[in-house]
Enzyme design. Structure first.
Site, PDB file in Angstrom:
ATOM      1  N   LYS A 170      -2.033  -4.934   3.330  1.00  0.00           N
ATOM      2  CA  LYS A 170      -2.484  -3.774   2.491  1.00  0.00           C
ATOM      3  C   LYS A 170      -1.592  -3.803   1.377  1.00  0.00           C
ATOM      4  O   LYS A 170      -0.524  -4.410   1.232  1.00  0.00           O
ATOM      5  CB  LYS A 170      -1.917  -2.317   3.255  1.00  0.00           C
ATOM      6  CG  LYS A 170      -2.785  -1.245   2.749  1.00  0.00           C
ATOM      7  CD  LYS A 170      -4.064  -1.263   3.583  1.00  0.00           C
ATOM      8  CE  LYS A 170      -4.975  -0.039   3.261  1.00  0.00           C
ATOM      9  NZ  LYS A 170      -5.921  -0.053   4.104  1.00  0.00           N
TER      10      LYS A 170
ATOM     11  N   THR B  27     -17.874   1.921   5.458  1.00  0.00           N
ATOM     12  CA  THR B  27     -17.151   2.673   6.484  1.00  0.00           C
ATOM     13  C   THR B  27     -17.737   4.077   7.085  1.00  0.00           C
ATOM     14  O   THR B  27     -17.641   4.210   8.224  1.00  0.00           O
ATOM     15  CB  THR B  27     -15.879   3.172   5.336  1.00  0.00           C
ATOM     16  OG1 THR B  27     -15.263   1.973   4.980  1.00  0.00           O
ATOM     17  CG2 THR B  27     -14.755   3.781   6.344  1.00  0.00           C
TER      18      THR B  27
ATOM     19  N   LYS C 200      -6.143  -9.196   5.674  1.00  0.00           N
ATOM     20  CA  LYS C 200      -7.154  -8.511   5.185  1.00  0.00           C
ATOM     21  C   LYS C 200      -6.564  -6.853   5.263  1.00  0.00           C
ATOM     22  O   LYS C 200      -6.454  -6.300   6.092  1.00  0.00           O
ATOM     23  CB  LYS C 200      -8.334  -8.574   6.070  1.00  0.00           C
ATOM     24  CG  LYS C 200      -9.509  -7.940   5.375  1.00  0.00           C
ATOM     25  CD  LYS C 200     -10.141  -9.052   4.400  1.00  0.00           C
ATOM     26  CE  LYS C 200     -11.412  -8.149   3.692  1.00  0.00           C
ATOM     27  NZ  LYS C 200     -10.780  -7.611   2.589  1.00  0.00           N
TER      28      LYS C 200
ATOM     29  N   SER D 267     -16.653  -6.140   4.865  1.00  0.00           N
ATOM     30  CA  SER D 267     -15.997  -6.760   4.086  1.00  0.00           C
ATOM     31  C   SER D 267     -15.634  -8.309   4.536  1.00  0.00           C
ATOM     32  O   SER D 267     -16.004  -9.223   3.840  1.00  0.00           O
ATOM     33  CB  SER D 267     -14.373  -6.431   3.980  1.00  0.00           C
ATOM     34  OG  SER D 267     -14.322  -5.309   3.081  1.00  0.00           O
TER      35      SER D 267
ATOM     36  N   ASN E 116     -16.077   8.324  -0.526  1.00  0.00           N
ATOM     37  CA  ASN E 116     -17.244   7.352  -0.110  1.00  0.00           C
ATOM     38  C   ASN E 116     -17.538   7.563   1.297  1.00  0.00           C
ATOM     39  O   ASN E 116     -18.488   7.873   1.848  1.00  0.00           O
ATOM     40  CB  ASN E 116     -16.365   5.960  -0.453  1.00  0.00           C
ATOM     41  CG  ASN E 116     -17.585   5.126  -0.045  1.00  0.00           C
ATOM     42  OD1 ASN E 116     -17.555   4.883   1.184  1.00  0.00           O
ATOM     43  ND2 ASN E 116     -17.788   4.095  -0.887  1.00  0.00           N
TER      44      ASN E 116
ATOM     45  N   LYS F 265      -7.001  -3.182  13.582  1.00  0.00           N
ATOM     46  CA  LYS F 265      -8.456  -2.789  13.161  1.00  0.00           C
ATOM     47  C   LYS F 265      -9.170  -4.030  13.521  1.00  0.00           C
ATOM     48  O   LYS F 265     -10.227  -3.896  14.148  1.00  0.00           O
ATOM     49  CB  LYS F 265      -8.411  -2.100  11.974  1.00  0.00           C
ATOM     50  CG  LYS F 265     -10.030  -1.552  11.664  1.00  0.00           C
ATOM     51  CD  LYS F 265      -9.834  -1.052  10.258  1.00  0.00           C
ATOM     52  CE  LYS F 265      -8.803   0.118   9.881  1.00  0.00           C
ATOM     53  NZ  LYS F 265      -9.067   0.648   8.693  1.00  0.00           N
TER      54      LYS F 265
HETATM   55  N1  GLU Z   1      -9.527   0.031   2.880  1.00  0.00           N
HETATM   56  C1  GLU Z   1     -10.191  -0.420   4.317  1.00  0.00           C
HETATM   57  C2  GLU Z   1      -9.713   0.144   5.296  1.00  0.00           C
HETATM   58  O1  GLU Z   1      -8.745   0.584   5.485  1.00  0.00           O
HETATM   59  C3  GLU Z   1     -11.271  -1.632   4.055  1.00  0.00           C
HETATM   60  C4  GLU Z   1     -10.263  -2.757   4.060  1.00  0.00           C
HETATM   61  C5  GLU Z   1     -10.980  -4.148   3.794  1.00  0.00           C
HETATM   62  O2  GLU Z   1     -12.151  -4.035   3.668  1.00  0.00           O
HETATM   63  O3  GLU Z   1     -10.534  -4.920   3.893  1.00  0.00           O
HETATM   64  O4  GLU Z   1     -10.264  -0.522   6.477  1.00  0.00           O
END
Ligand code: GLU
Length: 448
Positions: free
Chosen positions: A134, A218, A98, A376, A249, A122
């Site tokens: 990613k 976030t 993810k 998410s 954001n 994370k």
């Molecule tokens: N881009 C965000 C992060 O770095 C969200 C990633 C997601 O929701 O999968 O945590």
């Protein structure tokens, strides 16, 4: 450089979210190490406190799979341009990979690998059933027309379609990508597979299966960490000053929540510089101005640059832009008591050590900005259930996750007298280690 939220060709329709972070002006100096190598250093530090088999730890040093793709896009002037894109699946031990997709001119494979590694950690820190991934495209999206941007977004999905999937690897927004782009990508994936597949991507527009509250998640997750800190450290919010670097954001939503609970947000900045008011900025007005004009307001405030913002004597400093913003060249100037990382990797390793030695409390990215991926996860669950949750439910569950995991990390750090980053990695490693062990050992030939 402007930010994604306000770039003319990146304007999202009403209700759509903008980018998760806000890039900063210049590429920041790092200590010369590759970002991925530097990111792995945290594993070494956490290892001595974690219950993880050395072989499982070794496994985490290598991404599971990665691809580099080329994306041909027919530009509006009739010419063909080829863009470079990446997707990295760092780990899928705890669940499908993810993590977001970043559109940025400086995207590199090394950076995407580091970002994917952070996603693995994370998701484990907040205990959601995902691994880490990613993606990135080397592009300055502000130079593209909306149609070019759509063709590029669809082209990226055409190139990586076999590599992603709702049970394999689930992208989301990141720097300079937004809900509109996620909508195009979901649509493209659904066309390729000839099946409506909302769960392949999160951070979508609401009519295409997005979740209420994903947009703010976030910033709100970071805010819940601050609320817990306030409780644990007995702060008085009206006496607590805040500076925020990056007004995309995450920075905007967190600023609005802090302002609403009486915190004094004295400075914010975007890629073209910052503004300061010792009495506290009017955050709703600042957000409105930025949304309308693309710039921070300059009336009744003092203009400062990004470096000055980072060096302000405030209680709370929130880096909410890109990696390596606080590094060996400027870490000594930081005078904040607490640094909460809303961006991914805003502190270099050197800076981290320096701040710890100075007694600065750092709430690490893999905890502080995990609100986005947590919601998410809720979006993915809703897509699979085919049932949309109410906003109160999303917020309550996000708060429950953030406060539970924040306190676990905080307590571990206090008990062992270590920094919160190491404590967060220990929490992640324990969970990842358990999952690796549960998958089986593959010791077919060893007599153990
Ligand atoms: N881009 C965000 C992060 O770095 C969200 C990633 C997601 O929701 O999968 O945590």
């Amino acid at each position: 450089m402007n930010d994604a939220a306000t770039a003319t060709n990146l304007k999202a329709p009403k209700g759509a979210s903008n980018s998760e972070g806000e890039p900063s002006p210049a590429p920041a100096p790092s200590n010369g190490h590759a970002l991925y190598e530097e990111a792995l250093a945290n594993l070494q530090r956490a290892q001595q406190y974690a219950k993880i088999d050395p072989e499982a730890l070794e496994r985490l040093k290598y991404p599971t799979a990665l691809i580099e793709v080329s994306i041909p896009v027919r530009m509006d002037n009739g010419k063909l341009r080829i863009f470079k894109g990446y997707r990295v699946r760092h780990s899928d031990t705890r669940g499908p990979a993810k993590g977001g997709i970043r559109f940025h001119p400086n995207v590199t494979l090394d950076e995407v690998k580091a970002l994917a590694f952070w996603m693995t950690c994370k998701c484990a820190v907040v205990n959601i059933p995902f691994g880490g991934g990613k993606g990135g495209v080397e592009v300055n999206p502000k130079e593209l027309s909306p149609m070019e941007l759509e063709r590029l977004s669809r082209g990226y999905i055409q190139a990586v379609a076999d590599f992603i999937g709702p049970n394999v690897d689930i992208p989301a927004p990141d720097v300079y990508t937004n809900a509109t782009i996620m909508g195009w990508m979901m649509d493209e994936y659904s066309k390729i597979t000839r099946q409506r597949t909302p769960a392949v991507i999160t951070g979508k527009p609401l009519p295409l299966g997005g979740s209420l509250g994903r947009d703010e998640a976030t910033g709100r997750g970071g805010f819940y960490c601050i609320e817990e800190l306030q409780r644990r450290e007995a702060w008085d919010s009206s006496k607590t000053t805040v500076a925020i670097q990056g007004f995309g954001n995450a920075g905007q939503h967190c600023a609005a929540l802090l302002h609403g609970s009486g915190y004094r947000v004295v400075a914010v900045s975007d890629s073209s510089g910052g503004i300061f008011d010792a009495a506290g900025l009017n955050i709703p007005r600042t957000i409105e101005h930025k949304r309308r004009t693309g710039h921070l307001p300059s009336e009744g405030v003092k203009r400062i640059d990004n470096e000055e913002l980072l060096a302000l004597e405030v209680d709370l400093l929130l880096p909410a832009a890109l990696e390596n913003q606080i590094n060996r060249t400027n870490a000594a100037n930081v005078r904040a008591k607490v640094v909460l990382e809303l961006a991914n990797g805003p502190l270099t390793d050197d800076a981290d050590t320096l701040l710890f030695d100075k007694g600065v409390l750092v709430v690490p990215d893999i905890l502080a900005n995990a609100g986005g991926v947590t919601v998410s996860y809720f979006e993915w669950v809703q897509n699979r259930e085919g049932y949309q949750w109410e906003l109160t439910r999303v917020r309550e569950r996000l708060q429950a996750v953030m406060s539970r995991e924040f306190n676990a990390v905080y307590d571990f750090a206090k008990t062992h007298e270590i920094d919160m980053r190491t404590a967060a990695y220990v929490q992640a490693l324990n969970r990842i280690g358990e999952a690796i062990a549960a998958h089986g050992t593959y010791h077919y030939f060893a007599d153990q």
